[in-house]
Write an enzyme that holds these catalytic residues in place. Structure first.
Site, PDB file in Angstrom:
ATOM      1  N   SER A  93       0.888  -1.287  -0.137  1.00 34.77           N
ATOM      2  CA  SER A  93       0.232   0.120  -0.026  1.00 34.77           C
ATOM      3  C   SER A  93       0.694   1.242  -0.170  1.00 34.77           C
ATOM      4  O   SER A  93       2.058   1.081   0.626  1.00 34.77           O
ATOM      5  CB  SER A  93      -0.904   0.143   1.239  1.00 34.77           C
ATOM      6  N   TYR A 119      -1.715   0.122  10.366  1.00 31.49           N
ATOM      7  CA  TYR A 119      -1.838  -0.266   9.078  1.00 31.49           C
ATOM      8  C   TYR A 119      -0.441  -0.062   8.268  1.00 31.49           C
ATOM      9  O   TYR A 119       0.182  -0.781   7.613  1.00 31.49           O
ATOM     10  CB  TYR A 119      -3.010   0.245   8.515  1.00 31.49           C
TER      11      TYR A 119
END
Length: 247
Positions: free
Chosen positions: A141, A154
């Site tokens: 990501s 995250y």
């Protein structure tokens, strides 16, 4: 058009969103695909049914990527069906954005178990079956480098995936196994919409993207298929941003 005919791919978390886009693309290019789903059996069965069996075979396997026995069975099924594995895509992932004050050990463990520990042990298990000269693609990501507020868990978990890719690209090079990574930007998926990506939120996101649109699962699938193909046979250790120019 790139061809993956004769190759076998395993995709984790393939029943919907980015994973389903990857399954569709690999299958349409001729690869036989075995993908995992954790709970959404209906979506998995629907995806299998929509594939053209005359082009490639697509099989769904229920598996929790954090469970070593499930992963062992996954690869045994893939090899039993198709005889070999050429491509592994580590796509399964979870996320939740929280301020540091709301961070708990349980949530850290949940995200790291799926986003970090699972790719490591899935790759370890795959190495007993994957062909020399194969391709491993990790889905990361852009959050790993953007590091927005409220993403400490995250962001750090996806930064760890960056490290996994860089290390293993060198470690597996003697077997000519290429290890690369695709880091998506903002993508319109079922999961993102459930997490609150309303039209208003999407419009605000688009304002920060140079190419002025939200990403789609096929944008990530296209790059993944290229990295899986022989056209990318001299590419390894790369982390490629597929984000419409967002950074």
């Amino acid at each position: 058009m790139l061809s993956l005919k004769g190759k076998t791919a395993v995709v984790t978390g393939g029943s919907q969103g980015i994973g389903a886009g990857i399954v569709r693309k690999l299958a349409k290019q001729g690869a036989n695909v075995v993908f995992t789903y954790n709970s959404n059996q209906d979506a998995a069965e629907k995806l299998v049914k929509e594939m053209d069996a005359s082009v490639s075979k697509v099989v769904a396997v229920k598996a929790n990527v954090t469970n070593a026995k499930d992963i062992e069975i996954l690869f045994e099924k893939a090899v039993g069906l198709f005889g070999k594995i050429d491509i592994l895509v580590n796509n399964a992932g979870v996320f939740q954005f929280l301020p540091i004050e709301a961070t708990t050990l349980e949530e850290v463990t949940r995200q790291f178990s799926t986003n970090v520990f699972a790719p490591i042990f899935v790759i370890k298990s795959a190495l007993k079956h994957i062909q020399d000269g194969g391709s491993i693609i990790n889905i990361g990501s852009i959050i790993s480098t953007m590091a927005p507020p409220n993403s400490v868990i995250y962001s750090s978990s996806k930064a760890a995936v960056d490290g996994i890719t860089r290390v293993l690209s060198k470690e597996l090079a003697p077997r000519k196994i290429r290890v690369n990574q695709v880091n998506p930007g903002s993508i319109r998926t079922e999961g993102a919409q459930k997490a609150g990506m309303s039209r208003e939120v999407e419009t605000a996101m688009v304002a920060t993207i140079p190419l002025a649109r939200i990403g789609l699962p096929e944008d990530i699938a296209n790059m993944t298929a290229f990295l899986a193909s022989d056209e990318a046979k001299w590419i390894t250790g790369e982390i490629i941003m597929v984000s419409g120019g967002a950074r």
